[in-house]
Design a protein around this motif. Structure first.
Motif, short mmCIF file in Angstrom:
data_model
loop_
_atom_site.label_atom_id
_atom_site.label_comp_id
_atom_site.label_asym_id
_atom_site.label_seq_id
_atom_site.Cartn_x
_atom_site.Cartn_y
_atom_site.Cartn_z
N ASP A 46 0.83 -1.20 0.00
CA ASP A 46 0.00 0.00 0.00
C ASP A 46 0.87 1.25 0.00
O ASP A 46 1.85 1.34 0.74
CB ASP A 46 -0.90 0.05 1.24
N VAL A 47 0.48 2.21 -0.82
CA VAL A 47 1.15 3.51 -0.82
C VAL A 47 0.36 4.42 0.12
O VAL A 47 -0.87 4.45 0.08
CB VAL A 47 1.20 4.12 -2.23
N LYS A 48 1.08 5.13 0.97
CA LYS A 48 0.45 6.03 1.93
C LYS A 48 1.11 7.40 1.85
O LYS A 48 2.31 7.50 1.56
CB LYS A 48 0.59 5.48 3.34
N THR A 105 6.30 18.11 7.30
CA THR A 105 6.88 17.11 6.41
C THR A 105 5.80 16.41 5.61
O THR A 105 4.78 16.01 6.17
CB THR A 105 7.66 16.04 7.24
N LEU A 106 6.05 16.22 4.32
CA LEU A 106 5.16 15.44 3.46
C LEU A 106 5.94 14.24 2.95
O LEU A 106 6.95 14.39 2.26
CB LEU A 106 4.65 16.28 2.28
N LEU A 107 5.46 13.05 3.33
CA LEU A 107 6.13 11.81 2.93
C LEU A 107 5.18 10.93 2.13
O LEU A 107 4.00 10.83 2.44
CB LEU A 107 6.58 11.01 4.16
N ILE A 108 5.73 10.25 1.12
CA ILE A 108 5.02 9.21 0.39
C ILE A 108 5.76 7.92 0.74
O ILE A 108 6.98 7.83 0.59
CB ILE A 108 5.05 9.46 -1.13
N ASN A 116 10.50 11.93 0.43
CA ASN A 116 10.21 13.17 1.12
C ASN A 116 9.94 14.26 0.08
O ASN A 116 10.84 14.66 -0.65
CB ASN A 116 11.38 13.56 2.02
N LEU A 117 8.69 14.70 0.01
CA LEU A 117 8.30 15.72 -0.96
C LEU A 117 8.08 17.09 -0.31
O LEU A 117 7.44 17.97 -0.90
CB LEU A 117 7.02 15.29 -1.69
N ILE A 140 4.38 8.48 -6.82
CA ILE A 140 3.54 7.32 -6.50
C ILE A 140 3.58 6.30 -7.64
O ILE A 140 3.71 5.10 -7.40
CB ILE A 140 2.11 7.76 -6.16
N ASP A 141 3.51 6.77 -8.88
CA ASP A 141 3.57 5.85 -10.02
C ASP A 141 4.89 5.09 -10.05
O ASP A 141 4.92 3.91 -10.41
CB ASP A 141 3.37 6.61 -11.34
#
Length: 144
Positions: A46-48, A105-108, A116-117, A140-141
């Protein structure tokens, strides 16, 4: 006194039998292993998206969350889970330690992959949201 001892012995005996039956029943053990394995695999596949923020947030902080949510919904529907975490209110959240988060922080995340975006998000959320959306999609892709 004998009755009390007998009741305690019977309770102890039934507890041991019950535990033994659950522990040693091959079908129960197999089922438990399958359930654990399935949840572990889901965590790995799963991507979160996690957005960590403070209680007081500026317009840019709010835009990062808004644009990220919009992009995830637009491109992936409900497939990519988004979680907004207030670092101050939820200071015991294990994700803070796991990802060594100390600021906005924005993480995928997918399994052990962590992107880290934060910089892209804060540079573009308000002025060029399409650029942030494109970066989210590309990131994500590439994980799928």
């Amino acid at each position: 006194m004998k009755q009390l001892a007998l009741i305690l012995l019977m309770t102890l005996g039934s507890g041991i039998l019950s535990t033994n039956a659950q522990c040693c029943n091959p079908k129960m053990a197999e089922l438990a292993n399958k359930q654990t394995t399935a949840s572990e695999q889901a965590d790995q596949t799963d991507v979160k998206a996690y957005y960590f923020h403070a209680t007081r947030r500026c317009a840019t902080c709010q835009a990062v969350e808004k644009v990220t949510k919009e992009a995830l919904k637009e491109y992936y529907g409900e497939q990519v889970k988004f979680q907004s975490i207030n670092r101050e209110k939820d200071s015991k959240n294990p994700l803070l330690e796991k990802y060594k988060v100390s600021g906005q922080t924005l993480l995928i995340v997918k399994g052990d992959q962590v992107e880290n975006l934060t910089n892209t998000a804060f540079l573009n959320a308000r002025t060029k949201p399409e650029k942030l959306k494109a970066k989210l999609k590309a990131t994500i892709d590439s994980m799928n």
